[in-house]
Structures are given as C-alpha cells and as structure tokens.
Design a protein around this motif. Structure first.
Motif, short mmCIF file in Angstrom:
data_model
loop_
_atom_site.label_atom_id
_atom_site.label_comp_id
_atom_site.label_asym_id
_atom_site.label_seq_id
_atom_site.Cartn_x
_atom_site.Cartn_y
_atom_site.Cartn_z
N LYS A 58 6.21 -6.22 -11.55
CA LYS A 58 5.61 -5.33 -12.56
C LYS A 58 5.20 -4.10 -11.49
O LYS A 58 4.53 -4.42 -10.38
CB LYS A 58 4.41 -5.67 -13.21
CG LYS A 58 3.65 -4.77 -14.37
CD LYS A 58 2.70 -5.53 -15.05
CE LYS A 58 1.53 -4.97 -14.30
NZ LYS A 58 0.11 -5.51 -15.14
N LYS A 59 5.29 -3.07 -11.92
CA LYS A 59 4.76 -2.06 -10.95
C LYS A 59 4.16 -0.75 -12.06
O LYS A 59 4.89 -0.28 -12.83
CB LYS A 59 5.92 -1.35 -10.10
CG LYS A 59 5.26 -0.26 -8.95
CD LYS A 59 6.28 0.28 -8.27
CE LYS A 59 5.71 1.42 -7.36
NZ LYS A 59 6.51 1.98 -6.27
N GLU A 64 -0.38 -9.84 -6.25
CA GLU A 64 -0.74 -8.76 -6.90
C GLU A 64 -1.70 -8.03 -6.06
O GLU A 64 -2.71 -8.52 -5.69
CB GLU A 64 -1.36 -9.20 -8.37
CG GLU A 64 -0.37 -9.92 -9.36
CD GLU A 64 -1.18 -10.36 -10.48
OE1 GLU A 64 -2.38 -10.10 -10.76
OE2 GLU A 64 -0.42 -11.15 -11.39
N VAL A 65 -1.09 -6.74 -6.02
CA VAL A 65 -2.00 -5.72 -5.16
C VAL A 65 -2.24 -4.68 -5.95
O VAL A 65 -1.43 -4.07 -6.70
CB VAL A 65 -1.18 -5.42 -3.76
CG1 VAL A 65 -2.18 -4.40 -3.07
CG2 VAL A 65 -0.90 -6.47 -3.11
N SER A 66 -3.56 -4.22 -6.00
CA SER A 66 -4.04 -3.09 -6.70
C SER A 66 -4.71 -2.11 -5.88
O SER A 66 -5.72 -2.51 -4.94
CB SER A 66 -4.94 -3.67 -7.88
OG SER A 66 -4.24 -4.61 -8.90
N VAL A 67 -4.61 -0.89 -6.21
CA VAL A 67 -5.35 0.16 -5.47
C VAL A 67 -5.67 0.81 -6.76
O VAL A 67 -4.98 1.65 -7.37
CB VAL A 67 -4.53 1.21 -4.62
CG1 VAL A 67 -5.59 2.05 -3.99
CG2 VAL A 67 -3.96 0.24 -3.44
N GLY A 68 -7.24 0.88 -6.99
CA GLY A 68 -7.62 1.67 -8.13
C GLY A 68 -6.98 1.01 -9.45
O GLY A 68 -6.78 -0.15 -9.62
N GLU A 69 -6.35 2.03 -10.12
CA GLU A 69 -5.81 1.40 -11.36
C GLU A 69 -4.42 1.04 -11.38
O GLU A 69 -3.59 0.55 -12.28
CB GLU A 69 -5.83 2.84 -12.38
CG GLU A 69 -7.14 3.10 -12.74
CD GLU A 69 -7.82 1.89 -13.72
OE1 GLU A 69 -7.51 1.20 -14.48
OE2 GLU A 69 -8.99 1.44 -13.30
N LEU A 92 0.70 -1.21 -0.02
CA LEU A 92 0.00 -0.11 0.04
C LEU A 92 0.76 1.17 -0.14
O LEU A 92 0.50 2.04 -0.78
CB LEU A 92 -0.94 0.14 1.22
CG LEU A 92 -1.93 -0.87 1.05
CD1 LEU A 92 -2.73 -1.04 2.27
CD2 LEU A 92 -2.92 -0.98 -0.22
N LYS A 93 1.92 1.32 0.81
CA LYS A 93 2.82 2.29 0.66
C LYS A 93 3.52 2.36 -0.76
O LYS A 93 3.71 3.76 -0.92
CB LYS A 93 3.93 2.20 1.79
CG LYS A 93 5.04 3.16 1.61
CD LYS A 93 4.76 4.07 3.13
CE LYS A 93 5.92 5.13 3.19
NZ LYS A 93 5.55 6.45 3.65
N GLN A 110 -1.13 -1.07 -9.80
CA GLN A 110 -0.86 -2.23 -9.38
C GLN A 110 0.53 -2.43 -9.26
O GLN A 110 1.54 -2.08 -9.97
CB GLN A 110 -1.54 -3.38 -10.56
CG GLN A 110 -1.56 -4.68 -10.15
CD GLN A 110 -1.76 -5.75 -11.41
OE1 GLN A 110 -1.25 -5.56 -12.44
NE2 GLN A 110 -2.74 -6.47 -10.96
N ILE A 111 0.85 -3.40 -7.96
CA ILE A 111 2.26 -3.85 -8.12
C ILE A 111 2.16 -5.57 -8.06
O ILE A 111 1.34 -6.10 -7.39
CB ILE A 111 3.00 -3.39 -6.65
CG1 ILE A 111 4.34 -3.82 -6.66
CG2 ILE A 111 2.22 -3.65 -5.56
CD1 ILE A 111 5.17 -3.07 -5.90
#
Length: 174
Positions: free
Chosen positions: A173-174, A107-112, A45-46, A114-115
């Motif tokens: 990927k980020k 894979e973590v996404s916040v809105g559009e 998240l950071k 992603q990491i």
C-alpha cells in the motif's frame, strides 16, 4: 554510486546521518539488519518525500521484524524508538518472508503519507535464517558461530550491492 547518508531535519537543523554513525551506535553484531534498515529507510523516505527532506519527528515506523540491527538503524535516523513511534506488529501479509524471527514486513510513515511493503522472498538466504535461529538457541559450535559472522557480513555486503532497492520490495500500500 550508492549514497551512504540519510538526511533528516531535527527541529529544523539539517542532519546528514552516515551509515558509519549507525555502525558506531549499534556495532557489527547485526550488521545485515543494520544495513537493511538503513538502505530501506533511504528508499522509503525517497518514495514518500521525493527530494524533500523530512523532519525526524514526522517519521514513524512499524514492522513485523523485531531485529536489533534494523531497529537501531531506524532509531539512529528517526529516533522513532525513543519517541515511541516504532511498533512491532503482530499482523502482516502472509506473503512476507520469515526472518530469523518475525516477518520481513514494514510500514513507514512521514506525516500522513505511508508506504507498506515487504521484502521479496529469497532476498535473505534461507541458510541465513536457519543459522540465525540455531544461534539464538545457543546451540552452535565456535566454527558455526564464525560462519554466522560471515553470513551476517555477506548479507550486509549483498544489501549494499543492490543498486535499486525498489527491486527487492513488494509494495502492499502506498
């Protein structure tokens, strides 16, 4: 000092979710995975939001590791399981190390944003993985079950002793 809370908004209400709440929600049975999931979410998240606190409903999570501790840490913080934005993947980078079951890929996404990343090989000790697999078969003695509990506690302690979580992940990927 390592922060033991994650901040998210839930319909514009700020929630400060402490790790202790995750323990109350999940228990200590998969404390290593619970610790890893919590610390991983803090880091991801950071990476994705910087200092901005995300809205819970913006967060989605995918993994090739279906462990219950990790899943419950993600659920407690994001409600992704309940919101059906938590998925277990069948495909993942072959470099992602094996866990007790599945692979340590996330894979973590916040809105559009992603990491995508995996845990570096060796972060989870091989003895932990092999013992966990034997436990899942139900074939260990009481002494071995006690050792399994000690291994899970040791993994949790090891995760909490990591100062810089970026040192244990390989970003795909980020």
């Amino acid at each position: 000092m390592i922060k033991d809370t994650i901040s998210v908004y839930d319909d514009a209400v700020l929630l400060e979710i402490p790790f202790s709440a995750c323990v109350l929600y999940h228990g200590r049975d998969s404390i290593g995975g619970l610790s890893l999931g919590f610390r991983m979410l803090q880091w991801a998240l950071k990476e994705l939001c910087g200092e901005r606190i995300p809205e819970r409903k913006e967060i989605s999570f995918k993994t090739a590791f279906p462990g219950p501790g990790l899943r419950d840490a993600v659920e407690m913080v994001t409600r992704a399981v309940t919101r059906k934005t938590y998925d277990v993947l069948d495909t993942f980078p072959t470099e992602a190390p094996e866990g007790v079951y599945g692979r340590m890929y996330f894979e973590v996404s916040v809105g559009e944003k992603q990491i995508c990343f995996y845990l570096k090989p060796g972060v989870i000790p091989e003895k932990f993985v092999l013992t966990g697999r034997e436990i899942k078969k139900g074939s260990l003695s009481e002494i071995q079950k006690k050792e399994w509990r000690q291994l899970k506690d040791a993994l949790s302690d090891a995760v909490w002793s990591i100062d810089d979580m970026s040192s244990v992940f390989v970003i795909v990927k980020k």
